[in-house]
Design a protein around this motif. Structure first.
Motif, PDB file in Angstrom:
ATOM      1  N   TRP A 154       0.842  -1.370   0.212  1.00  0.00           N
ATOM      2  CA  TRP A 154      -0.209   0.170   0.036  1.00  0.00           C
ATOM      3  C   TRP A 154       0.764   1.278   0.129  1.00  0.00           C
ATOM      4  O   TRP A 154       0.420   2.282  -0.412  1.00  0.00           O
ATOM      5  N   LYS A 155       2.216   1.143   0.451  1.00  0.00           N
ATOM      6  CA  LYS A 155       2.996   2.242   0.483  1.00  0.00           C
ATOM      7  C   LYS A 155       3.658   2.603  -1.050  1.00  0.00           C
ATOM      8  O   LYS A 155       4.390   3.531  -1.201  1.00  0.00           O
ATOM      9  N   ASP A 156       3.532   1.686  -1.829  1.00  0.00           N
ATOM     10  CA  ASP A 156       3.914   1.596  -3.163  1.00  0.00           C
ATOM     11  C   ASP A 156       5.528   1.858  -3.314  1.00  0.00           C
ATOM     12  O   ASP A 156       5.926   2.728  -4.199  1.00  0.00           O
ATOM     13  N   PRO A 157       6.207   1.008  -2.745  1.00  0.00           N
ATOM     14  CA  PRO A 157       7.577   1.166  -2.836  1.00  0.00           C
ATOM     15  C   PRO A 157       8.120   1.248  -4.225  1.00  0.00           C
ATOM     16  O   PRO A 157       9.196   1.872  -4.713  1.00  0.00           O
ATOM     17  N   VAL A 158       7.626   0.313  -5.269  1.00  0.00           N
ATOM     18  CA  VAL A 158       8.015   0.245  -6.566  1.00  0.00           C
ATOM     19  C   VAL A 158       7.677   1.405  -7.138  1.00  0.00           C
ATOM     20  O   VAL A 158       8.338   1.623  -8.029  1.00  0.00           O
ATOM     21  N   GLY A 159       6.463   1.956  -7.045  1.00  0.00           N
ATOM     22  CA  GLY A 159       5.946   3.223  -7.287  1.00  0.00           C
ATOM     23  C   GLY A 159       7.038   4.194  -7.452  1.00  0.00           C
ATOM     24  O   GLY A 159       7.453   5.189  -8.302  1.00  0.00           O
ATOM     25  N   VAL A 160       7.609   4.254  -5.999  1.00  0.00           N
ATOM     26  CA  VAL A 160       8.676   5.256  -5.522  1.00  0.00           C
ATOM     27  C   VAL A 160       9.721   5.090  -6.392  1.00  0.00           C
ATOM     28  O   VAL A 160      10.562   6.147  -7.221  1.00  0.00           O
ATOM     29  N   ILE A 161      10.499   3.993  -6.632  1.00  0.00           N
ATOM     30  CA  ILE A 161      11.387   3.449  -7.290  1.00  0.00           C
ATOM     31  C   ILE A 161      11.431   4.060  -8.765  1.00  0.00           C
ATOM     32  O   ILE A 161      12.243   4.673  -9.516  1.00  0.00           O
TER      33      ILE A 161
END
Ligand code: UDP
Length: 410
Positions: free
Chosen positions: A230-237
C-alpha cells in the motif's frame, strides 16, 4: 536516561492556553482506569501513537494501560488479509480464516481481564474481544485504516463485532460506514518529543547517515514506511528512476516490519533487486535514522495507494521537508497541494514533482515552512490527546455518547 514528558513540556509548541485546557479536561477524569488493546508494540503508526498517548495520559492522572494481543503466524496472516481487504483488496473469505481469527481472540480474552472504565480496541486484529466480556463500561473501536472502499465480504463479516461497541473512531469523515453505532472522526497527531521527531543537531544527523553508509554527495529523495504494497515502494523507485534522468539524486527507502505484518519481509525482499549505488533500501528499526533522513532529505515521498492517515507525512512536514504524498485518504488532510507539499496520483506526477523540487530549492523551502505551520496548527499530538479526553468524558450513563462534546460525530 531521558525523562518522561509531561503536558507542561508541550507548552513551547502549543502555548499555555492549550495546556491549561487539556489539564482542565483531564481533571474530572482523574483516577479512571483506561485500557488500550492492539496487536504490535512496534512498527507502524498505532504503536507510535499508543507509546506517546499512554504515557501522557498517565502523567495527566488517568491510569492508562496498553496491552498487545498475541497470536501465531497464521493468525497474523489472516488479519493482514482482513487489513488489506478493508482497504479494498480482494479476499477469499473462508471458514478456516474466521475460525483461526475468532479462536485466537478467544484465547486472548481468557488471558486478559478487562474490567476497566473505558476500553479502546485498535484496528481489526483484536476486534472480536468484545464478544467475550460482560461489558460494564464503554468500549470503543478505533480503526486506523483507510476505509474509503472496504471489501464488502470482510466488512459484512466484521460488522456484527463492530456493532457491539459503544462508539467507533475513524480518521476521516470519508471513512464513515453504514453502522447503527455512533461514529466519531479524528486524525492522529505526532509527538514532537518522540525519537522520530525530536530536535537533532547537524552532527547527530551526519552520524546516523554515516552509520548506515548513506551517501550525501547528491540530494536525498527519501521514503520511510513499513514494507507494505500500500506504500507503493515500487512506484517510488520508478518515479526516482524517471526523475534521475533529469536531476542527479540518491533514493533512500527505509522501512521496518511490524510484528503483526507477515507480508513485510516478502515486500522487502522483492525490492532488493533494485538496489544499487544510488538506490538504498534499508530494513531497520531506528527512529533516529528516520528523524535524520526526514531532516536531511531534499524531497520526502509518501506515495501511498491507500493511507488511513500517514504519520510519516506530518513527521516530515514538521521538520520543514518538502513532501510529495499520494492523493489518497488521510494524506489529503495533511497536504494542501502546491501550498505545503504536493499531492500526486501517478508515477509520472511524482517524478515531475521530484525534479521540480530538486531544481527549485526556494520552492522546497517555502513549502517546507508552510508544512511545519500546518502540522503545528492541526497535527500535533496534544490535539489527539484532547480528543481522547473529550471522547472519554462524553460517555453518559448506559455508555451513550453525548453528541455535544465538540467531536465530529456521525
Ligand atoms: N517508522 C519507523 N521506522 C521505519 C518505518 C516507519 O520508525 O522504518 C515509523 C514512522 O516514523 C511512523 C510510523 O512508523 O511514526 C508509521 O506510521 P504511518 O501512520 O505513517 O503508517 P503505518 O505503518 O501505520 O501504516
Amino acid at each position: 536516561m531521558s525523562a518522561i514528558h509531561t503536558i507542561e513540556d508541550y507548552e513551547r509548541h502549543v502555548g499555555k492556553e492549550t495546556v491549561r485546557r487539556i489539564k482542565a479536561k483531564a481533571r474530572p477524569l482523574r483516577d479512571l482506569h483506561v485500557m488500550h488493546m492492539n496487536s504490535t508494540y512496534y512498527g507502524g503508526g498505532v504503536s507510535q501513537i499508543l507509546s506517546s498517548l499512554t504515557l501522557l495520559m498517565n502523567s495527566l492522572g488517568i491510569e492508562t494501560g496498553w496491552r498487545v494481543i498475541h497470536g501465531p503466524p497464521d493468525f497474523f496472516s489472516v488479519t493482514k488479509k482482513f487489513h488489506n481487504a478493508l482497504q479494498g483488496a480482494a479476499i477469499n473469505m473462508t471458514g478456516r480464516k474466521k475460525e483461526i481469527y475468532e479462536h485466537v481472540i478467544h484465547e486472548n480474552a481468557v488471558r486478559n481481564h478487562l474490567d476497566h472504565d473505558v476500553v479502546f480496541v485498535h484496528d481489526p486484529q483484536p476486534l472480536p474481544l468484545i464478544t467475550h466480556y460482560r461489558k460494564k463500561s464503554p468500549w470503543v473501536w478505533r480503526c486506523h485504516l483507510d476505509l474509503t472502499a472496504p471489501n464488502p465480504k470482510v466488512w459484512n463479516y466484521l460488522a456484527p463485532f463492530i456493532e457491539r461497541y459503544d462508539a467507533v473512531v475513524l480518521s476521516c469523515g470519508e471513512y464513515r460506514q453504514d453502522l447503527a453505532r455512533p461514529q466519531v472522526f479524528f486524525t492522529p497527531g505526532i509527538d514532537p518529543f518522540s525519537i522520530v521527531n525530536r530536535e537533532l543537531s547537524d552532527s547527530a544527523i551526519d552520524e546516523r547517515l554515516a552509520h548506515y553508509r548513506i551517501p550525501t554527495d547528491l540530494p536525498l529523495v527519501v521514503q520511510v514506511s513499513r514494507f507494505d504494497h500500500w506504500k507503493d515502494p515500487v512506484g517510488v523507485i520508478q518515479a526516482f528512476l524517471k526523475a534521475r534522468k533529469e536531476e542527479e539524486c540518491t533514493l533512500v527507502l527505509v522501512g521496518n516490519v511490524a510484528t503483526d505484518d507477515p507480508e513485510g519481509a516478502e515486500v522487502y525482499r522483492s525490492l532488493l533487486s533494485y538496489r544499487n549505488e544510488r538506490i538504498i533500501v534499508l530494513s531497520v528499526q531506528d527512529g533516529a535514522l528516520v528523524n535524520a533522513l526526514q531532516r536531511r532529505a531534499a524531497v520526502v515521498l509518501q506515495k501511498s495507494l491507500r493511507e488511513g492517515f500517514g504519520l510519516t507525512v506530518s513527521e516530515a512536514m514538521w521538520k520543514g521537508a518538502a513532501v510529495i504524498g499520494g492523493n489518497v485518504g488521510g494524506i489529503r488532510y495533511q497536504i494542501e497541494d502546491g501550498v505545503n507539499g504536493f499531492l500526486v496520483s501517478s508515477v509520472d506526477e511524482a517524478a515531475e514533482r521530484i525534479v521540480r523540487l530538486l531544481r527549485d530549492p526556494d520552492l522546497a523551502a517555502r513549502l517546507g515552512r508552510a508544512a511545519r505551520e500546518r502540522v503545528r496548527d492541526h497535527f500535533l499530538f496534544t490535539r489527539t490527546v484532547e480528543q481522547y479526553l473529550d471522547l472519554i468524558g462524553s460517555f453518559e450513563p448506559e455508555f451513550r455518547l453525548n453528541r455535544d462534546v465538540g467531536l465530529s460525530c456521525g
